[in-house]
Design a protein around this motif. Structure first.
Motif, PDB file in Angstrom:
ATOM      1  N   THR A 201       3.547   4.802   3.410  1.00  0.00           N
ATOM      2  CA  THR A 201       2.704   3.994   4.564  1.00  0.00           C
ATOM      3  C   THR A 201       3.844   3.517   5.530  1.00  0.00           C
ATOM      4  O   THR A 201       5.038   3.354   5.371  1.00  0.00           O
ATOM      5  CB  THR A 201       1.997   2.620   3.881  1.00  0.00           C
ATOM      6  OG1 THR A 201       3.065   1.709   3.399  1.00  0.00           O
ATOM      7  CG2 THR A 201       1.049   2.918   3.076  1.00  0.00           C
ATOM      8  N   ASP A 202       3.367   3.272   6.879  1.00  0.00           N
ATOM      9  CA  ASP A 202       4.160   2.991   7.891  1.00  0.00           C
ATOM     10  C   ASP A 202       3.203   2.918   9.145  1.00  0.00           C
ATOM     11  O   ASP A 202       1.982   3.345   9.011  1.00  0.00           O
ATOM     12  CB  ASP A 202       5.449   3.956   8.288  1.00  0.00           C
ATOM     13  CG  ASP A 202       6.487   3.246   8.855  1.00  0.00           C
ATOM     14  OD1 ASP A 202       6.390   2.195   9.568  1.00  0.00           O
ATOM     15  OD2 ASP A 202       7.656   3.812   8.496  1.00  0.00           O
ATOM     16  N   ASP A 203       3.773   2.360  10.279  1.00  0.00           N
ATOM     17  CA  ASP A 203       2.992   2.108  11.492  1.00  0.00           C
ATOM     18  C   ASP A 203       3.419   3.276  12.507  1.00  0.00           C
ATOM     19  O   ASP A 203       4.190   3.304  13.141  1.00  0.00           O
ATOM     20  CB  ASP A 203       3.251   0.686  12.187  1.00  0.00           C
ATOM     21  CG  ASP A 203       2.515   0.739  13.403  1.00  0.00           C
ATOM     22  OD1 ASP A 203       1.673   1.583  13.724  1.00  0.00           O
ATOM     23  OD2 ASP A 203       2.707  -0.417  14.185  1.00  0.00           O
ATOM     24  N   PHE A 204       2.870   4.272  11.818  1.00  0.00           N
ATOM     25  CA  PHE A 204       3.248   5.638  12.757  1.00  0.00           C
ATOM     26  C   PHE A 204       2.700   5.747  14.067  1.00  0.00           C
ATOM     27  O   PHE A 204       3.172   6.774  14.838  1.00  0.00           O
ATOM     28  CB  PHE A 204       2.496   6.911  11.821  1.00  0.00           C
ATOM     29  CG  PHE A 204       3.261   7.138  10.761  1.00  0.00           C
ATOM     30  CD1 PHE A 204       4.537   7.748  10.484  1.00  0.00           C
ATOM     31  CD2 PHE A 204       2.368   6.744   9.434  1.00  0.00           C
ATOM     32  CE1 PHE A 204       4.946   7.819   9.125  1.00  0.00           C
ATOM     33  CE2 PHE A 204       2.790   7.065   8.157  1.00  0.00           C
ATOM     34  CZ  PHE A 204       4.206   7.453   8.069  1.00  0.00           C
ATOM     35  N   ASN A 205       1.800   4.960  14.513  1.00  0.00           N
ATOM     36  CA  ASN A 205       1.606   4.891  16.231  1.00  0.00           C
ATOM     37  C   ASN A 205       1.754   3.601  16.800  1.00  0.00           C
ATOM     38  O   ASN A 205       1.262   3.358  18.310  1.00  0.00           O
ATOM     39  CB  ASN A 205       0.157   5.433  16.387  1.00  0.00           C
ATOM     40  CG  ASN A 205      -0.855   4.346  15.657  1.00  0.00           C
ATOM     41  OD1 ASN A 205      -0.450   3.415  14.872  1.00  0.00           O
ATOM     42  ND2 ASN A 205      -2.246   4.574  16.275  1.00  0.00           N
TER      43      ASN A 205
ATOM     44  N   ALA B  92      -2.850   2.299  -5.610  1.00  0.00           N
ATOM     45  CA  ALA B  92      -1.985   1.372  -4.850  1.00  0.00           C
ATOM     46  C   ALA B  92      -2.908   0.595  -3.800  1.00  0.00           C
ATOM     47  O   ALA B  92      -3.942   0.940  -3.278  1.00  0.00           O
ATOM     48  CB  ALA B  92      -0.750   1.965  -4.086  1.00  0.00           C
ATOM     49  N   ILE B  93      -2.633  -0.692  -3.704  1.00  0.00           N
ATOM     50  CA  ILE B  93      -3.049  -1.551  -2.570  1.00  0.00           C
ATOM     51  C   ILE B  93      -2.138  -1.533  -1.651  1.00  0.00           C
ATOM     52  O   ILE B  93      -1.119  -1.906  -1.691  1.00  0.00           O
ATOM     53  CB  ILE B  93      -3.382  -3.301  -3.289  1.00  0.00           C
ATOM     54  CG1 ILE B  93      -4.015  -2.966  -4.400  1.00  0.00           C
ATOM     55  CG2 ILE B  93      -4.087  -4.000  -2.173  1.00  0.00           C
ATOM     56  CD1 ILE B  93      -5.577  -2.585  -4.246  1.00  0.00           C
ATOM     57  N   ILE B  94      -2.723  -1.454  -0.342  1.00  0.00           N
ATOM     58  CA  ILE B  94      -2.014  -1.499   0.747  1.00  0.00           C
ATOM     59  C   ILE B  94      -2.316  -2.387   1.829  1.00  0.00           C
ATOM     60  O   ILE B  94      -3.701  -2.771   1.798  1.00  0.00           O
ATOM     61  CB  ILE B  94      -1.744  -0.090   1.796  1.00  0.00           C
ATOM     62  CG1 ILE B  94      -3.333   0.589   2.185  1.00  0.00           C
ATOM     63  CG2 ILE B  94      -1.327   1.051   0.651  1.00  0.00           C
ATOM     64  CD1 ILE B  94      -3.182   1.682   3.131  1.00  0.00           C
ATOM     65  N   GLN B  95      -1.594  -3.297   2.582  1.00  0.00           N
ATOM     66  CA  GLN B  95      -1.958  -4.246   3.355  1.00  0.00           C
ATOM     67  C   GLN B  95      -1.791  -3.619   4.663  1.00  0.00           C
ATOM     68  O   GLN B  95      -0.997  -3.360   5.600  1.00  0.00           O
ATOM     69  CB  GLN B  95      -0.867  -5.394   3.481  1.00  0.00           C
ATOM     70  CG  GLN B  95      -1.294  -6.530   4.199  1.00  0.00           C
ATOM     71  CD  GLN B  95      -2.355  -7.449   3.508  1.00  0.00           C
ATOM     72  OE1 GLN B  95      -2.554  -7.565   2.204  1.00  0.00           O
ATOM     73  NE2 GLN B  95      -3.344  -7.731   4.181  1.00  0.00           N
ATOM     74  N   VAL B  96      -3.277  -3.343   5.493  1.00  0.00           N
ATOM     75  CA  VAL B  96      -3.137  -2.454   6.528  1.00  0.00           C
ATOM     76  C   VAL B  96      -2.727  -3.317   7.657  1.00  0.00           C
ATOM     77  O   VAL B  96      -2.322  -3.089   8.696  1.00  0.00           O
ATOM     78  CB  VAL B  96      -4.797  -1.837   6.644  1.00  0.00           C
ATOM     79  CG1 VAL B  96      -4.818  -1.119   8.076  1.00  0.00           C
ATOM     80  CG2 VAL B  96      -4.981  -0.935   5.455  1.00  0.00           C
ATOM     81  N   ASP B  97      -3.226  -4.556   7.641  1.00  0.00           N
ATOM     82  CA  ASP B  97      -3.114  -5.643   8.766  1.00  0.00           C
ATOM     83  C   ASP B  97      -3.208  -7.110   8.111  1.00  0.00           C
ATOM     84  O   ASP B  97      -3.811  -7.053   6.963  1.00  0.00           O
ATOM     85  CB  ASP B  97      -3.944  -5.626   9.938  1.00  0.00           C
ATOM     86  CG  ASP B  97      -5.245  -5.785   9.870  1.00  0.00           C
ATOM     87  OD1 ASP B  97      -6.076  -6.481   8.991  1.00  0.00           O
ATOM     88  OD2 ASP B  97      -5.856  -5.005  10.414  1.00  0.00           O
ATOM     89  N   PRO B  98      -3.039  -8.182   8.758  1.00  0.00           N
ATOM     90  CA  PRO B  98      -3.133  -9.351   7.938  1.00  0.00           C
ATOM     91  C   PRO B  98      -4.597  -9.659   7.428  1.00  0.00           C
ATOM     92  O   PRO B  98      -4.871 -10.314   6.379  1.00  0.00           O
ATOM     93  CB  PRO B  98      -2.812 -10.306   8.849  1.00  0.00           C
ATOM     94  CG  PRO B  98      -1.829  -9.716  10.040  1.00  0.00           C
ATOM     95  CD  PRO B  98      -2.220  -8.438   9.920  1.00  0.00           C
TER      96      PRO B  98
ATOM     97  N   HIS C 171      -0.570  -1.777  12.959  1.00  0.00           N
ATOM     98  CA  HIS C 171      -1.578  -1.516  11.524  1.00  0.00           C
ATOM     99  C   HIS C 171      -0.737  -0.486  10.949  1.00  0.00           C
ATOM    100  O   HIS C 171      -0.243   0.449  11.366  1.00  0.00           O
ATOM    101  CB  HIS C 171      -2.751  -0.909  11.849  1.00  0.00           C
ATOM    102  CG  HIS C 171      -3.533  -1.757  12.805  1.00  0.00           C
ATOM    103  ND1 HIS C 171      -3.838  -1.841  14.140  1.00  0.00           N
ATOM    104  CD2 HIS C 171      -4.615  -2.759  12.440  1.00  0.00           C
ATOM    105  CE1 HIS C 171      -4.592  -2.661  14.820  1.00  0.00           C
ATOM    106  NE2 HIS C 171      -5.099  -3.418  13.644  1.00  0.00           N
ATOM    107  N   GLN C 172      -0.903  -0.584   9.736  1.00  0.00           N
ATOM    108  CA  GLN C 172      -0.334   0.381   8.536  1.00  0.00           C
ATOM    109  C   GLN C 172      -1.041   1.613   8.545  1.00  0.00           C
ATOM    110  O   GLN C 172      -2.064   1.628   8.247  1.00  0.00           O
ATOM    111  CB  GLN C 172       0.040  -0.255   7.085  1.00  0.00           C
ATOM    112  CG  GLN C 172       1.289  -1.467   7.284  1.00  0.00           C
ATOM    113  CD  GLN C 172       2.503  -0.604   7.499  1.00  0.00           C
ATOM    114  OE1 GLN C 172       3.100   0.154   6.554  1.00  0.00           O
ATOM    115  NE2 GLN C 172       3.048  -1.051   8.509  1.00  0.00           N
ATOM    116  N   ASP C 173      -0.424   2.581   8.845  1.00  0.00           N
ATOM    117  CA  ASP C 173      -1.245   3.935   8.404  1.00  0.00           C
ATOM    118  C   ASP C 173      -0.942   4.640   7.174  1.00  0.00           C
ATOM    119  O   ASP C 173       0.148   4.113   6.669  1.00  0.00           O
ATOM    120  CB  ASP C 173      -0.772   4.864   9.783  1.00  0.00           C
ATOM    121  CG  ASP C 173      -0.920   4.130  11.059  1.00  0.00           C
ATOM    122  OD1 ASP C 173      -2.002   3.688  11.118  1.00  0.00           O
ATOM    123  OD2 ASP C 173       0.007   4.120  11.688  1.00  0.00           O
TER     124      ASP C 173
END
Length: 268
Positions: free
Chosen positions: A60-64, A13-19, A68-70
């Protein structure tokens, strides 16, 4: 976003960590391979699925809560509760690092995680005799710590206390809610539902002619007392279930808090 994975197969899968950062994540039985598309840098994360057939999914989610996506590896170790292995994105190092939980609450680590950005809290739920819930927050140094958890308060096994709190058959169990600071010290104790952390107050009436109030359960002398007919809120009970921490609200003197013998109370 979640990607299902099945044993003996690979999913990507492709994930968008940040812009500015995209990554291709490839799932394998005991590891995930992350390739950052802009830099071409590759990272391998070793994982340990607890599902009997080795299956897991990627979440994926911003767990902290840093923008950014974690990523998290999610699997079920009992068919109901989902275990979470979370990896946080480190923007300075352009890599994912394991989230280490040093202190666990009712659940053994992070499971069935939900993210609350408003309170910047991670909730971890697990199934036992009923559902239990823990809350985690982040300290100033970025480390995660156990913020709230419950323990058995004995109310559900004591008929007198069940009457005091109006507990009926099938109700959510009531436990003692402990709140911690980022050093692991208990800073507050109240009663709460174990599956929601919602605070619970018992409502009682004093039936003893003269009911002394103590700073600790049955400890020392007391210059304060309640009288028959006074109404109080019950905030906590002692480990031996003989004492209750109550709050009496007086229109002129304000709130008075102390420990009283439970035998001197009856349900309102």
């Amino acid at each position: 976003m979640a990607v299902a994975f099945h044993a003996r197969a690979e999913e990507a899968a492709i994930i968008q960590v940040d812009p500015q950062t995209q990554a291709r994540v490839t799932l394998s039985p005991n590891r995930i391979v992350i390739r950052f598309l802009l830099s071409g840098k590759t990272q391998t994360l070793n994982i340990k699925p607890t599902d009997a057939d080795g299956g897991y999914r990627l979440a994926t989610d911003d767990f902290n809560f840093d923008g950014h996506q974690d990523v998290a590896i999610v699997d079920s170790y009992d068919g109901v509760t989902e275990g979470y292995q979370i990896f946080l994105f480190d923007p300075a190092g352009q890599r994912f690092v394991p989230l280490e939980v040093k202190q666990s609450g009712s659940c053994a680590g992070l499971s069935s995680v939900t993210v609350d950005p408003k309170s910047r809290t991670l909730f971890s739920a697990c199934r036992g005799a009923g559902w239990n819930l823990d809350a985690y927050r982040y300290a100033a140094d970025g480390g995660i710590y156990l913020y709230q958890s419950t323990e058995d308060a004995g109310i559900d096994s004591n008929p007198a206390l069940e009457r005091l709190f109006g507990v009926k058959q099938g109700d959510t169990p009531i436990g003692r809610l402990l709140t911690y600071d980022d050093r692991g010290r208990v800073i507050a104790r109240v009663l709460a539902h174990r599956d929601s952390l919602a605070i619970v107050h018992g409502s009682a009436q004093v039936i003893a002619p003269h009911l002394p109030m103590y700073d600790k359960p049955g400890h020392g002398t007391s210059g304060r007392h309640l009288v028959r007919g006074d109404h109080v809120d019950v905030e906590d009970v002692s480990a031996d279930l003989h004492w209750a921490r109550v709050t009496y609200r007086n229109a002129t003197k304000g709130s008075i808090e102390g420990w009283v013998n439970i035998s001197g109370l009856s349900p309102r």
